[in-house]
Design a protein around this motif. Structure first.
Motif, PDB file in Angstrom:
ATOM      1  N   PRO A  94       0.821  -1.219   0.000  1.00 27.48           N
ATOM      2  CA  PRO A  94       0.000   0.000   0.000  1.00 27.48           C
ATOM      3  C   PRO A  94       0.850   1.261   0.000  1.00 27.48           C
ATOM      4  CG  PRO A  94       0.016  -1.010   2.182  1.00 27.48           C
ATOM      5  CD  PRO A  94       0.713  -1.972   1.262  1.00 27.48           C
ATOM      6  N   VAL A  95       0.347   2.276  -0.670  1.00 29.42           N
ATOM      7  CA  VAL A  95       1.023   3.576  -0.700  1.00 29.42           C
ATOM      8  C   VAL A  95       0.045   4.641  -0.222  1.00 29.42           C
ATOM      9  CG1 VAL A  95       2.562   2.939  -2.584  1.00 29.42           C
ATOM     10  CG2 VAL A  95       0.346   3.972  -3.100  1.00 29.42           C
ATOM     11  N   SER A  96       0.588   5.764   0.182  1.00 31.39           N
ATOM     12  CA  SER A  96      -0.238   6.873   0.655  1.00 31.39           C
ATOM     13  C   SER A  96       0.222   8.159  -0.020  1.00 31.39           C
ATOM     14  CB  SER A  96      -0.132   6.999   2.176  1.00 31.39           C
ATOM     15  OG  SER A  96      -0.903   8.083   2.647  1.00 31.39           O
ATOM     16  N   PHE A  97      -0.726   8.940  -0.512  1.00 30.50           N
ATOM     17  CA  PHE A  97      -0.411  10.232  -1.119  1.00 30.50           C
ATOM     18  C   PHE A  97      -1.664  11.097  -1.086  1.00 30.50           C
ATOM     19  CE2 PHE A  97      -1.525   7.257  -4.501  1.00 30.50           C
ATOM     20  CZ  PHE A  97      -2.559   7.923  -5.145  1.00 30.50           C
ATOM     21  N   THR A 134      -3.784  13.051 -12.134  1.00 27.95           N
ATOM     22  CA  THR A 134      -2.892  13.135 -10.979  1.00 27.95           C
ATOM     23  C   THR A 134      -1.658  12.282 -11.231  1.00 27.95           C
ATOM     24  OG1 THR A 134      -2.721  12.839  -8.572  1.00 27.95           O
ATOM     25  CG2 THR A 134      -4.018  11.214  -9.767  1.00 27.95           C
ATOM     26  N   ASP A 135      -0.519  12.754 -10.767  1.00 29.78           N
ATOM     27  CA  ASP A 135       0.750  12.051 -10.950  1.00 29.78           C
ATOM     28  C   ASP A 135       1.609  12.246  -9.698  1.00 29.78           C
ATOM     29  OD1 ASP A 135       2.794  10.604 -12.086  1.00 29.78           O
ATOM     30  OD2 ASP A 135       3.591  12.279 -13.246  1.00 29.78           O
ATOM     31  N   PRO A 136       1.283  11.546  -8.610  1.00 26.31           N
ATOM     32  CA  PRO A 136       2.035  11.733  -7.361  1.00 26.31           C
ATOM     33  C   PRO A 136       3.491  11.330  -7.509  1.00 26.31           C
ATOM     34  CG  PRO A 136       0.560   9.829  -7.223  1.00 26.31           C
ATOM     35  CD  PRO A 136       0.211  10.541  -8.484  1.00 26.31           C
ATOM     36  N   THR A 137       4.358  12.093  -6.910  1.00 20.74           N
ATOM     37  CA  THR A 137       5.801  11.855  -7.007  1.00 20.74           C
ATOM     38  C   THR A 137       6.192  10.549  -6.319  1.00 20.74           C
ATOM     39  OG1 THR A 137       6.174  14.245  -6.985  1.00 20.74           O
ATOM     40  CG2 THR A 137       8.077  12.823  -6.541  1.00 20.74           C
ATOM     41  N   LYS A 145      -3.241   3.450  -9.048  1.00 25.50           N
ATOM     42  CA  LYS A 145      -4.575   2.930  -9.351  1.00 25.50           C
ATOM     43  C   LYS A 145      -5.102   2.045  -8.227  1.00 25.50           C
ATOM     44  CE  LYS A 145      -4.034   3.230 -14.362  1.00 25.50           C
ATOM     45  NZ  LYS A 145      -3.835   2.500 -15.631  1.00 25.50           N
ATOM     46  N   LEU A 146      -4.199   1.279  -7.609  1.00 22.77           N
ATOM     47  CA  LEU A 146      -4.626   0.460  -6.469  1.00 22.77           C
ATOM     48  C   LEU A 146      -5.131   1.328  -5.322  1.00 22.77           C
ATOM     49  CD1 LEU A 146      -1.826  -2.275  -6.286  1.00 22.77           C
ATOM     50  CD2 LEU A 146      -4.201  -2.594  -6.980  1.00 22.77           C
ATOM     51  N   ARG A 147      -4.525   2.483  -5.154  1.00 20.88           N
ATOM     52  CA  ARG A 147      -4.933   3.410  -4.084  1.00 20.88           C
ATOM     53  C   ARG A 147      -6.263   4.085  -4.406  1.00 20.88           C
ATOM     54  NH1 ARG A 147      -6.407   6.580  -0.600  1.00 20.88           N
ATOM     55  NH2 ARG A 147      -5.181   8.256   0.356  1.00 20.88           N
ATOM     56  N   LEU A 148      -6.491   4.435  -5.687  1.00 23.28           N
ATOM     57  CA  LEU A 148      -7.654   5.236  -6.055  1.00 23.28           C
ATOM     58  C   LEU A 148      -8.889   4.398  -6.378  1.00 23.28           C
ATOM     59  CD1 LEU A 148      -5.985   7.921  -8.364  1.00 23.28           C
ATOM     60  CD2 LEU A 148      -6.634   8.160  -5.961  1.00 23.28           C
TER      61      LEU A 148
END
Length: 277
Positions: A94-97, A134-137, A145-148
């Motif tokens: 998992p990632v967070s932004f 959106t293009d998070p660094t 896509k997994l996050r959204l």
């Protein structure tokens, strides 16, 4: 010859030899511990491993395992340790932004609930469009896509994704495949492909409306496997006779003499002219 004296020693018979042996071992152990306490020597005694001769009762006594706390039926409905075990969908990495308000609004406005009137492929197309804003660094396209994606779901589809085992989905391709398998199974694929191959213009449907509906059929079944030539053939063959006559006249004789790109341009031009009237 004088016979030798036979010395006969009386043997003491102990009918409880094992019990006596255990008592002797216990006495030696206690004496050893007492000697250590008396001398003031600090020594870490290793935990004694029961021998093969140790009885079950003695083993249980040495282990001194406390029984588990008593739980009532009502306890099983309560969270333990103050934690909520239902954390929703959790990918393997998992990632967070921060999510832009415009992206979040686009996802919320086009949420997929799984109703019969909704198309999962159209939903995916709109989801890709929202992700393009959106293009998070430092975040890969897959992890983004997994996050959204869960934010684009609602109702029973949100429940479905939350039931996926945590930490089992490692990429967006895996999740997309599971989504398609669940909401676009083979029988739906065949139905949507049949809408293309057996397309027919409605009795009161204009060329513009028929052309827009045909293109929507293609979007609803993106993996239809039909090339551009086959698509135009299915469309023109499904038109009413009067509409085909108009196309033939505009083509200068017959639409069959046009290649795929020329026929498509002609249909687009006539449809737009009809829409403006």
């Amino acid at each position: 010859m004088q016979g030798r004296k036979k010395v006969v020693r009386e043997l003491i018979f102990d009918p409880e030899v094992e019990k006596t042996a255990k008592a002797n071992r216990k006495a030696v152990r206690l004496a050893h511990q007492a000697a250590l306490l008396t001398s003031g020597t600090e020594e870490i005694l290793e935990e004694e491993v029961p021998s093969s001769n140790t009885s079950n009762d003695e083993t249980e006594s040495m282990a001194e395992v406390d029984p588990p706390p008593r739980r009532t039926l009502g306890d099983y409905g309560q969270a333990t340790g103050g934690h909520n075990p239902n954390l929703g969908f959790q990918p393997a990495n998992p990632v967070s932004f921060d999510i832009k308000n415009t992206v979040l609004s686009a996802l919320k406005e086009n949420q997929f609930s799984g109703s019969e009137s909704e198309c999962p492929n159209i939903h995916l197309a709109r989801f890709y469009e929202a992700c393009g804003n959106t293009d998070p660094t430092g975040v890969s396209e897959s992890n983004k896509k997994l996050r959204l994606f869960p934010l684009s779901l609602t109702s029973r589809v949100k429940d479905w994704i939350d039931t996926l085992p945590p930490n089992t989905i490692a990429s967006w391709d895996e999740l997309e495949l599971k989504f398609r398998e669940r909401y676009f199974p083979i029988h739906k694929f065949l139905e949507r492909r049949n809408d293309i191959t057996n397309f027919e213009q409605g009795d009161s449907e204009s060329l513009y409306d028929a052309w827009e509906r045909f293109k929507l059929c293609l979007k609803k079944c993106p993996n239809h496997g039909l090339d551009s030539n086959a698509q135009m053939q299915h469309f023109t063959q499904g038109l009413r006779a009067q509409t085909r006559m108009l196309l033939d006249a505009s083509a200068g004789g017959s639409l069959k003499n046009k290649d795929e790109s020329e026929a498509r341009e002609l249909v687009e031009a006539m449809a737009q002219n009809e829409y403006r009237v």
